[in-house]
Structure formats: structure tokens, C-alpha cells
Write a protein that holds these residues in place. Sequence first.
Motif, PDB file in Angstrom:
ATOM      1  N   LEU A  58      12.653  35.764  85.130  1.00  0.00           N
ATOM      2  CA  LEU A  58      13.336  35.405  86.374  1.00  0.00           C
ATOM      3  C   LEU A  58      14.846  35.285  86.224  1.00  0.00           C
ATOM      4  N   GLY A  59      15.333  35.300  84.990  1.00  0.00           N
ATOM      5  CA  GLY A  59      16.773  35.247  84.770  1.00  0.00           C
ATOM      6  C   GLY A  59      17.392  33.882  84.957  1.00  0.00           C
ATOM      7  N   SER A  60      16.631  32.819  84.689  1.00  0.00           N
ATOM      8  CA  SER A  60      17.170  31.463  84.829  1.00  0.00           C
ATOM      9  C   SER A  60      18.452  31.303  84.018  1.00  0.00           C
ATOM     10  N   LEU A  61      19.412  30.624  84.595  1.00  0.00           N
ATOM     11  CA  LEU A  61      20.660  30.312  83.906  1.00  0.00           C
ATOM     12  C   LEU A  61      20.622  28.941  83.242  1.00  0.00           C
ATOM     13  N   LYS A  62      19.478  28.238  83.345  1.00  0.00           N
ATOM     14  CA  LYS A  62      19.343  26.909  82.730  1.00  0.00           C
ATOM     15  C   LYS A  62      19.179  26.994  81.216  1.00  0.00           C
ATOM     16  N   CYS A  63      18.880  28.191  80.700  1.00  0.00           N
ATOM     17  CA  CYS A  63      18.646  28.346  79.269  1.00  0.00           C
ATOM     18  C   CYS A  63      19.369  29.594  78.772  1.00  0.00           C
ATOM     19  N   ASP A  64      19.172  29.920  77.516  1.00  0.00           N
ATOM     20  CA  ASP A  64      19.769  31.110  76.922  1.00  0.00           C
ATOM     21  C   ASP A  64      18.699  32.122  76.498  1.00  0.00           C
ATOM     22  N   PRO A 167      22.709  34.804  63.491  1.00  0.00           N
ATOM     23  CA  PRO A 167      22.675  33.919  64.667  1.00  0.00           C
ATOM     24  C   PRO A 167      22.460  34.714  65.945  1.00  0.00           C
ATOM     25  N   ALA A 168      21.881  34.053  66.934  1.00  0.00           N
ATOM     26  CA  ALA A 168      21.699  34.634  68.266  1.00  0.00           C
ATOM     27  C   ALA A 168      22.527  33.791  69.233  1.00  0.00           C
ATOM     28  N   ILE A 169      23.823  33.976  69.152  1.00  0.00           N
ATOM     29  CA  ILE A 169      24.760  33.149  69.917  1.00  0.00           C
ATOM     30  C   ILE A 169      25.022  33.792  71.282  1.00  0.00           C
ATOM     31  N   ILE A 170      24.840  32.993  72.298  1.00  0.00           N
ATOM     32  CA  ILE A 170      25.030  33.426  73.674  1.00  0.00           C
ATOM     33  C   ILE A 170      26.094  32.536  74.301  1.00  0.00           C
ATOM     34  N   GLU A 171      26.933  33.127  75.110  1.00  0.00           N
ATOM     35  CA  GLU A 171      27.977  32.348  75.777  1.00  0.00           C
ATOM     36  C   GLU A 171      27.355  31.363  76.768  1.00  0.00           C
ATOM     37  N   ALA A 172      27.818  30.129  76.726  1.00  0.00           N
ATOM     38  CA  ALA A 172      27.315  29.092  77.632  1.00  0.00           C
ATOM     39  C   ALA A 172      27.832  29.330  79.049  1.00  0.00           C
ATOM     40  N   ASN A 173      27.084  28.786  80.010  1.00  0.00           N
ATOM     41  CA  ASN A 173      27.524  28.809  81.405  1.00  0.00           C
ATOM     42  C   ASN A 173      27.414  27.385  81.954  1.00  0.00           C
ATOM     43  N   ILE A 174      27.827  27.163  83.179  1.00  0.00           N
ATOM     44  CA  ILE A 174      27.818  25.803  83.729  1.00  0.00           C
ATOM     45  C   ILE A 174      26.402  25.234  83.864  1.00  0.00           C
ATOM     46  N   HIS A 175      25.402  26.104  83.933  1.00  0.00           N
ATOM     47  CA  HIS A 175      24.017  25.658  84.104  1.00  0.00           C
ATOM     48  C   HIS A 175      23.327  25.318  82.784  1.00  0.00           C
ATOM     49  N   ASN A 176      23.781  25.922  81.656  1.00  0.00           N
ATOM     50  CA  ASN A 176      23.073  25.687  80.393  1.00  0.00           C
ATOM     51  C   ASN A 176      23.919  25.010  79.315  1.00  0.00           C
ATOM     52  N   LYS A 177      25.160  24.654  79.631  1.00  0.00           N
ATOM     53  CA  LYS A 177      26.009  24.076  78.582  1.00  0.00           C
ATOM     54  C   LYS A 177      25.449  22.761  78.030  1.00  0.00           C
ATOM     55  N   ASP A 178      24.876  21.916  78.877  1.00  0.00           N
ATOM     56  CA  ASP A 178      24.282  20.666  78.386  1.00  0.00           C
ATOM     57  C   ASP A 178      23.002  20.943  77.590  1.00  0.00           C
ATOM     58  N   TYR A 179      22.220  21.912  78.047  1.00  0.00           N
ATOM     59  CA  TYR A 179      21.004  22.336  77.334  1.00  0.00           C
ATOM     60  C   TYR A 179      21.353  22.815  75.920  1.00  0.00           C
ATOM     61  N   LEU A 180      22.377  23.662  75.810  1.00  0.00           N
ATOM     62  CA  LEU A 180      22.786  24.168  74.502  1.00  0.00           C
ATOM     63  C   LEU A 180      23.344  23.048  73.631  1.00  0.00           C
ATOM     64  N   ALA A 181      24.077  22.118  74.237  1.00  0.00           N
ATOM     65  CA  ALA A 181      24.603  20.978  73.480  1.00  0.00           C
ATOM     66  C   ALA A 181      23.464  20.119  72.939  1.00  0.00           C
TER      67      ALA A 181
END
Length: 191
Positions: A58-64, A167-181
Motif C-alpha cells: 500500500l506504500g505506507s509512509l509510516k515505515c521504511d 546497510p539498508a538506509i532509507i531517507e526518513a520522512n515526516i511520517h516515519n522519522k519517530d518510527y526510525l528513531a
Amino acid sequence: MNIEKSNIAKLPTKHGQFFIKAYKYNDQEHLAIMSENFEKIEAPYVRIHSECLTGDALGSLKCDCQAQLNLALDFIAQNGGMVVYHKQEGRNIGLFNKVNAYALQDKGRNTIEANVELGFAQDERDYSVVGCIFEDLGVKKIKLITNNPEKIKYVESLGVNIVERMPAIIEANIHNKDYLATKKDQMGHLL
């Protein structure tokens, strides 16, 4: 361990040409997605990708998740290797519970707090099937594409030699930055 194995089939994708083989274990169906030259590579690149319907499909932006899967498929199509599509949605709490965890996250909980509030551990995944897939396909040495130290420990516990970690590093967005942190700070992900 009672595991069912499918035949191998071709899978042309937008990422490239692959072969796939399915594995059924404990009522979950997992998939090995292999480059065309997989069997010829002594130490193939491997990503163990845990299912994420909301991200992958579905392309959720909440995760990477979708970005990591696309990165791995593109890279493996070019460089050879395999993606193990590990069918354990929401760190193995299932889609129903994952949606409930999302609702808790909407109220300010992080991904770990939401799982724990629902009565689960922060990560319920069982990687046993990965060992069966590696054994079936003769995998002894790999270049592991991951940020997750638990996946590294599990692969090492199988006696599989990790000659490189990519590493599988993906740029954070406003929806997943807290999730990645949270993944970095509380789960030890190598971000």
C-alpha cells in the motif's frame, strides 16, 4: 521441523528477472526470491524482509519497509542474491493487531509501546524458517543486507558466515522519522 516446499518458478518483475520458491511452515507461507545467477554465487547478497502489507503493497509512509524491499530487489537483480520474504506481518503480531498498534501510534505511542500495550513483546518474529530456506538452498556464506542486529545474530547462530553487512538506509520522512528513531534508539538498529 515440518516444512513444505514448492517448485521453483520464474518471476519477471519491474526490478528484474527472478526465480521464486515458496515455503510453508506453521501455517505461514514464506518466499525465496532469487536472482537468475543465485546458485553460481559463493556469497550472495541476502535480505531477510519481514512482510509489511501496509508498506510493501500500500506504500505506507509510516515505515521504511517498501523502500527497503525495493532497494534490495533492485540491488539483488543487478548484483545477485536473494530476498527471503518472511511472512510475519507486524513483527509477527498479524495484520489485525498491527492496525490496532497503528491506532495506538496515532495517539502518541511508539511502535514498541503500542505492541506492548496490546500484550505482545516488542518483536514476536521467529526466524526458524529462514534456517530451513538457507539449508534447502545450500546457503553457507552471505553478504547480509540489514540494519537489524537481531537478524545478524540469528544468521550467525545458524553457522552461516556473514562476510559483509550492507546497510539498508532509507531517507526518513515526516511520517516515519519517530518510527526510525525508535528502531535505532530502542531496538539497536544500525541506522
